[in-house]
Motif scaffolding. Structure first.
Motif, mmCIF file in Angstrom:
data_model
loop_
_atom_site.group_PDB
_atom_site.id
_atom_site.type_symbol
_atom_site.label_atom_id
_atom_site.label_comp_id
_atom_site.label_asym_id
_atom_site.label_seq_id
_atom_site.Cartn_x
_atom_site.Cartn_y
_atom_site.Cartn_z
ATOM 1 N N THR A 278 3.835 2.988 -10.174
ATOM 2 C CA THR A 278 3.568 1.926 -9.209
ATOM 3 C C THR A 278 4.862 1.199 -8.844
ATOM 4 O O THR A 278 5.825 1.184 -9.619
ATOM 5 C CB THR A 278 2.556 0.904 -9.766
ATOM 6 N N PHE A 279 4.850 0.601 -7.654
ATOM 7 C CA PHE A 279 5.907 -0.292 -7.198
ATOM 8 C C PHE A 279 5.258 -1.597 -6.774
ATOM 9 O O PHE A 279 4.166 -1.596 -6.208
ATOM 10 C CB PHE A 279 6.651 0.294 -5.990
ATOM 11 N N ASP A 280 5.925 -2.704 -7.019
ATOM 12 C CA ASP A 280 5.419 -4.012 -6.610
ATOM 13 C C ASP A 280 6.248 -4.606 -5.473
ATOM 14 O O ASP A 280 7.464 -4.397 -5.410
ATOM 15 C CB ASP A 280 5.438 -4.988 -7.789
ATOM 16 N N ASP A 281 5.567 -5.342 -4.601
ATOM 17 C CA ASP A 281 6.121 -6.258 -3.610
ATOM 18 C C ASP A 281 6.195 -5.678 -2.209
ATOM 19 O O ASP A 281 5.823 -6.338 -1.245
ATOM 20 C CB ASP A 281 7.497 -6.806 -4.017
ATOM 21 N N GLY A 282 6.743 -4.467 -2.022
ATOM 22 C CA GLY A 282 6.824 -3.902 -0.673
ATOM 23 C C GLY A 282 8.224 -3.802 -0.120
ATOM 24 O O GLY A 282 8.443 -3.988 1.091
ATOM 25 N N TYR A 283 9.191 -3.481 -0.955
ATOM 26 C CA TYR A 283 10.574 -3.363 -0.500
ATOM 27 C C TYR A 283 10.758 -2.126 0.380
ATOM 28 O O TYR A 283 10.197 -1.058 0.104
ATOM 29 C CB TYR A 283 11.516 -3.295 -1.699
ATOM 30 N N ALA A 284 11.591 -2.265 1.397
ATOM 31 C CA ALA A 284 11.857 -1.161 2.312
ATOM 32 C C ALA A 284 12.495 0.014 1.603
ATOM 33 O O ALA A 284 12.282 1.178 1.989
ATOM 34 C CB ALA A 284 12.751 -1.648 3.465
ATOM 35 N N GLY B 10 2.512 -11.014 3.327
ATOM 36 C CA GLY B 10 3.174 -12.055 4.109
ATOM 37 C C GLY B 10 4.637 -11.792 4.360
ATOM 38 O O GLY B 10 5.250 -12.478 5.198
ATOM 39 N N PHE B 11 5.227 -10.812 3.653
ATOM 40 C CA PHE B 11 6.655 -10.546 3.804
ATOM 41 C C PHE B 11 6.928 -9.296 4.630
ATOM 42 O O PHE B 11 8.091 -8.923 4.819
ATOM 43 C CB PHE B 11 7.307 -10.431 2.426
ATOM 44 N N LEU B 12 5.875 -8.633 5.112
ATOM 45 C CA LEU B 12 6.080 -7.517 6.016
ATOM 46 C C LEU B 12 6.733 -8.008 7.307
ATOM 47 O O LEU B 12 6.573 -9.158 7.708
ATOM 48 C CB LEU B 12 4.738 -6.851 6.348
ATOM 49 N N ASP B 13 7.486 -7.115 7.947
ATOM 50 C CA ASP B 13 8.022 -7.386 9.288
ATOM 51 C C ASP B 13 9.005 -8.554 9.317
ATOM 52 O O ASP B 13 8.872 -9.474 10.130
ATOM 53 C CB ASP B 13 6.875 -7.617 10.281
ATOM 54 N N GLY B 14 9.982 -8.514 8.414
ATOM 55 C CA GLY B 14 11.062 -9.491 8.479
ATOM 56 C C GLY B 14 10.979 -10.632 7.504
ATOM 57 O O GLY B 14 11.846 -11.515 7.513
ATOM 58 N N GLY B 15 9.961 -10.654 6.652
ATOM 59 C CA GLY B 15 9.847 -11.710 5.656
ATOM 60 C C GLY B 15 10.764 -11.444 4.470
ATOM 61 O O GLY B 15 11.467 -10.439 4.391
ATOM 62 N N MET C 163 12.272 -6.183 3.103
ATOM 63 C CA MET C 163 10.894 -5.752 2.930
ATOM 64 C C MET C 163 10.500 -4.763 4.018
ATOM 65 O O MET C 163 11.139 -4.671 5.069
ATOM 66 C CB MET C 163 9.948 -6.957 2.954
ATOM 67 N N MET C 164 9.441 -4.031 3.774
ATOM 68 C CA MET C 164 8.970 -3.061 4.747
ATOM 69 C C MET C 164 8.485 -3.721 6.034
ATOM 70 O O MET C 164 7.977 -4.839 6.027
ATOM 71 C CB MET C 164 7.821 -2.228 4.168
ATOM 72 N N ARG C 165 8.625 -2.988 7.115
ATOM 73 C CA ARG C 165 7.927 -3.303 8.353
ATOM 74 C C ARG C 165 6.558 -2.628 8.301
ATOM 75 O O ARG C 165 6.324 -1.727 7.489
ATOM 76 C CB ARG C 165 8.705 -2.804 9.568
ATOM 77 N N SER C 166 5.670 -3.053 9.178
ATOM 78 C CA SER C 166 4.326 -2.469 9.185
ATOM 79 C C SER C 166 4.369 -0.965 9.401
ATOM 80 O O SER C 166 3.642 -0.200 8.758
ATOM 81 C CB SER C 166 3.478 -3.136 10.276
ATOM 82 N N GLN D 215 2.997 2.110 7.000
ATOM 83 C CA GLN D 215 2.134 3.178 7.511
ATOM 84 C C GLN D 215 2.743 4.550 7.229
ATOM 85 O O GLN D 215 2.025 5.500 6.892
ATOM 86 C CB GLN D 215 1.902 2.982 9.002
ATOM 87 N N ALA D 216 4.061 4.661 7.341
ATOM 88 C CA ALA D 216 4.731 5.926 7.029
ATOM 89 C C ALA D 216 4.574 6.277 5.554
ATOM 90 O O ALA D 216 4.364 7.445 5.195
ATOM 91 C CB ALA D 216 6.214 5.841 7.411
ATOM 92 N N TRP D 217 4.711 5.289 4.682
ATOM 93 C CA TRP D 217 4.483 5.487 3.244
ATOM 94 C C TRP D 217 3.075 6.024 3.003
ATOM 95 O O TRP D 217 2.877 6.978 2.247
ATOM 96 C CB TRP D 217 4.697 4.157 2.523
#
Length: 315
Positions: free
Chosen positions: A80-86, A110-115, A191-194, A198-200
Motif C-alpha cells: 500500500t501507499f498513503d496520501d496520493g503522491y505523484a 483534498g490535495f489532488l490537482d495542485g494541493g 500530489m497526483m492530479r485527477s 485515473q491512470a494509476w
C-alpha cells in the motif's frame, strides 16, 4: 531459498494464514539530502524484488476477501501507499509493473490537482527558504536556524511534532504562518492530479480513501471526522466510476491518531475494511477495520528479511 522457506513456515495457507501489509509513502527519483532514509527508486526496486521473491503479493482487497473466507495463500502480502503522491505513478508504478506486483493507493482527496499536504508545506518551507533562520516567535515557536542541511533537518524535526496533533483549524493556521515566514516558493506538483489517479487505476492498481484533508481523527470532532471519511469515499467513487471499499486512517496509530469510534464509522459508512499503521500481521480473526501495516526500512537483504520475519511472527 532459506528466507523464503522461513516465511512459508511462518505464514501457511488457509484459515491460519497471515497477511503482511506493507505501507510506503513516496518513491523519490534520487536520494533526498534532507531525508536520506526516504525511499528512492533504487531502494524501492530492491525492496520490491525481495518482497516478491519471498511473498505472494496479492491486491489488498482480494487478500482481505481471501482472509475472510479462510483461503489466503501462504506467504501472502499486500503493498500500500498513503496520501496520493505523484511519484507513486511516475516512479513506483513502473517498478511495480516490472516486478508483476500490485499496490493500493490511499488518497487524501483534498490535495489532488495542485494541493499539498500540511507536512509537505512545512518541509518545503524549510527546504526552500532563502533565509538563514525563521522567526516563528509570533506563534510561540521561537527563532529557528535554517542555514545548512543539518539545521534544516533539525528545524523540520522540531516543527512537525509541534504541528501534527493540533486541531485541524489550529494546525492549518500554524502551517500557514510557517510558510509565510519562510518566504519560499512552494511546489504545487507533489500530489497526483485527477488524471494521474485515473491512470494509476487504469493500470490495474487499487485505490482507497484516506479522508479529504488528512486530519488526525482523534483531534477532530466526530461529525467532522465522519464528513472527512464519507466525502473522500464519494469523491473517489465519482472520479473513478467504481465503489471504494477500503480506508486508511491518517497517521494510523490506534488511540493516538484514531479511536474505536472511527473504526465504527468506517463500517457505518460502507467501507469493507480499514488499515492502521500499528505493526503486526492480519489474520482471519483480526478486526477488519483495524488491520495492521508496517514499513520495512532496512537497506540490506539480510536485515530487511529479518525485519519482515520479525513482524510476521509478532502476533
Amino acid at each position: 531459498m532459506l528466507m523464503r522457506s522461513a516465511f512459508h513456515l511462518a505464514s501457511t495457507r488457509g484459515g491460519n494464514a497471515r497477511l503482511s501489509i506493507f505501507v510506503f509513502h513516496r518513491v523519490l527519483p534520487t536520494p533526498d539530502p534532507l531525508f536520506p532514509a526516504e525511499v528512492d527508486v533504487a531502494a524501492f526496486d530492491r525492496m520490491l524484488g525481495w518482497i516478491c521473491r519471498w511473498f505472494r503479493v496479492v491486491p489488498l482487497a482480494e487478500a482481505i476477501d481471501q482472509m475472510r473466507r479462510g483461503d489466503l495463500p501462504a506467504r501472502a502480502a499486500a503493498i500500500t501507499f498513503d496520501d496520493g503522491y505523484a511519484d507513486n505513478l511516475t516512479h513506483a508504478l513502473p517498478i511495480l509493473q516490472r516486478h508483476g506486483a500490485s499496490a493500493t493507493l490511499f488518497v487524501a482527496t483534498g490535495f489532488l490537482d495542485g494541493g499539498r499536504m500540511w507536512n509537505d508545506t512545512v518541509i518545503e518551507s524549510v527546504r526552500r527558504t532563502p533565509l538563514a533562520q525563521l522567526d516563528l516567535s509570533a506563534i510561540g515557536l521561537g527563532v529557528i536556524a535554517t542555514g545548512t542541511i543539518a539545521e534544516k533537518r533539525q528545524a523540520i524535526d522540531y516543527l512537525i511534532p509541534r504541528t501534527k496533533h493540533l486541531p485541524p483549524d489550529s494546525r492549518q493556521a500554524q502551517v500557514a504562518a510557517i510558510a509565510n515566514a519562510s518566504q519560499a516558493m512552494l511546489p504545487d506538483d507533489l500530489m497526483m492530479r485527477s488524471d494521474q489517479l485515473q491512470a494509476w487505476h487504469r493500470a490495474g492498481m487499487g485505490v482507497g480513501a484516506h479522508t479529504v484533508t488528512h486530519p488526525i481523527l482523534a483531534t477532530t470532532e466526530l461529525d467532522s471526522a465522519r464528513q472527512e471519511m464519507a466525502d473522500s469515499k464519494t469523491q473517489l467513487e465519482a472520479l473513478l466510476g467504481e465503489r471504494i471499499g477500503l480506508f486508511a486512517y491518517p497517521n494510523g496509530k490506534p488511540e493516538q491518531d484514531y479511536r474505536s469510534e472511527h473504526a465504527r464509522l468506517a463500517a457505518e459508512l460502507g467501507f469493507d475494511a480499514a488499515v492502521a499503521t500499528v505493526w503486526g500481521v492480519a489474520k482471519r480473526d483480526s478486526d477488519v477495520f483495524q488491520l495492521p501495516r508496517f514499513t520495512p526500512w532496512d537497506r540490506t537483504k539480510y536485515r530487511f528479511g529479518l525485519r519482515l520475519l520479525q513482524n510476521l511472527l509478532s502476533s
